[in-house]
Design a protein around this motif. Structure first.
Motif, PDB file in Angstrom:
ATOM      1  N   ARG A  30      41.457  50.405  25.013  1.00 15.08           N
ATOM      2  CA  ARG A  30      42.706  51.144  25.004  1.00 15.08           C
ATOM      3  C   ARG A  30      42.777  52.091  26.200  1.00 15.08           C
ATOM      4  O   ARG A  30      41.780  52.659  26.636  1.00 15.08           O
ATOM      5  CB  ARG A  30      42.838  51.941  23.702  1.00 15.08           C
ATOM      6  CG  ARG A  30      42.864  51.073  22.468  1.00 15.08           C
ATOM      7  CD  ARG A  30      44.107  50.191  22.410  1.00 15.08           C
ATOM      8  NE  ARG A  30      45.313  50.986  22.283  1.00 15.08           N
ATOM      9  CZ  ARG A  30      45.811  51.389  21.106  1.00 15.08           C
ATOM     10  NH1 ARG A  30      45.208  51.072  19.972  1.00 15.08           N
ATOM     11  NH2 ARG A  30      46.925  52.099  21.055  1.00 15.08           N
ATOM     12  N   ASP A 154      47.548  47.333  27.874  1.00 15.45           N
ATOM     13  CA  ASP A 154      48.030  47.470  26.504  1.00 15.45           C
ATOM     14  C   ASP A 154      49.459  46.943  26.421  1.00 15.45           C
ATOM     15  O   ASP A 154      50.279  47.206  27.307  1.00 15.45           O
ATOM     16  CB  ASP A 154      48.021  48.934  26.054  1.00 15.45           C
ATOM     17  CG  ASP A 154      46.625  49.520  25.992  1.00 15.45           C
ATOM     18  OD1 ASP A 154      45.672  48.740  25.844  1.00 15.45           O
ATOM     19  OD2 ASP A 154      46.496  50.752  26.105  1.00 15.45           O
ATOM     20  N   SER A 163      45.505  44.674  23.178  1.00 14.15           N
ATOM     21  CA  SER A 163      44.772  45.183  24.340  1.00 14.15           C
ATOM     22  C   SER A 163      43.848  44.105  24.884  1.00 14.15           C
ATOM     23  O   SER A 163      42.659  44.050  24.535  1.00 14.15           O
ATOM     24  CB  SER A 163      43.962  46.432  23.956  1.00 14.15           C
ATOM     25  OG  SER A 163      44.801  47.444  23.445  1.00 14.15           O
TER      26      SER A 163
END
Length: 270
Positions: A30, A154, A163
């Motif tokens: 992330r 993302d 992701s």
């Protein structure tokens, strides 16, 4: 005698296991925003007591056991430009089994990474000086220098975040059998149910091409899929319970294995 045992452990477990947590920090899937140009220190880690159905990653001698895996990193993050960030880190982790102590292993790493944001993609170059141990920081099995290139992004759709991460690594090592190329393709999936609860999954594929020593011309492929339920205890602490299935195929038949794992993982960042 000790040297032979260390090499055997290194070639049979440490760098050929499929444990994704040993090589890829899942928090990297992330995007992390750095709003200040000033360097920032942080401590990031996880603790995961887990049951595995194949503690020794064996094709024929499957042994179930519980293990716990602390994984802690000290990080210095900063920005060189609005779209160029850096990280300097030290990371230590180990796996300690309750009964199958031959499966115990540890890794210590020092490294640095540069990340460029380009049209929404994160393009990274990473260097790691890595130390692999037989046992929990008992005997040094081999040292390595890993050079990695990666690309990630993302994608958000309502309450779903995808992701993807692709990366390629070459390992230089003082142990010939550990030298290899490695390619990873992962997809982090998170479905938010509400502000506290999420369903998470991380399917991945890894491919290894060994280049030297007794492992020359060996090729492995590892396939894994997971399904978990994540609870956000706080903004910087979460608890995830995962069920994971993993399989390795190889042109060395002895290296085939199948495994499944289940257990909670506590993630934190301070």
């Amino acid at each position: 005698m000790r040297g032979s045992r260390i090499i055997l452990a290194a070639t049979s477990f440490l760098y050929v296991s499929g444990a994704v947590a040993a090589d890829i920090d899942l928090t990297e899937l992330r995007k992390v925003e750095y709003t200040s140009m000033s360097p920032t220190w942080s401590v990031v880690g996880s603790l995961s007591p887990t049951y595995t159905a194949n503690a020794l990653f064996s094709r024929d001698d499957r042994r179930g056991d519980f293990y716990y895996e602390p994984d802690v990193s000290l990080r210095l993050d900063g920005k060189l430009a609005p779209d160029l960030s850096y990280r300097i880190f030290a990371r230590a982790q180990f796996e300690a089994f309750s009964r199958e102590h031959d499966g115990n292993a540890a890794i210590a790493r020092l490294g640095a990474r540069l990340t460029k944001n380009l049209y929404g993609w994160r393009i990274s170059a990473t260097y790691e000086n890595r130390y692999d141990y037989d046992g929990v920081f008992r005997d040094l099995a081999f040292t390595s220098h890993d050079v990695t290139g990666a690309i990630a992004r993302d994608f958000s759709f309502d309450n779903v975040t995808l992701s993807p991460l692709l990366q390629l690594t070459y390992r230089f090592s003082d142990l010939a059998e550990a030298r290899r190329w490695r390619a990873d393709a992962l997809l982090g999936i998170e479905v938010e149910l509400n502000s506290k609860w999420s369903i998470v999954s991380t399917p991945f594929i890894e491919a290894f091409w060994f280049t030297d020593g007794l492992n020359r011309d060996r090729q492995d492929q590892i396939y894994s899929a997971s399904l978990g339920l994540k609870y956000n205890i706080a903004s910087n602490v979460s608890l995830t319970t995962n069920v994971i299935y993993e399989a390795r195929n190889s042109n060395v038949a002895l290296r085939h294995y199948r495994d499944w794992m289940i257990g909670p993982r506590l993630d934190f960042a301070f």
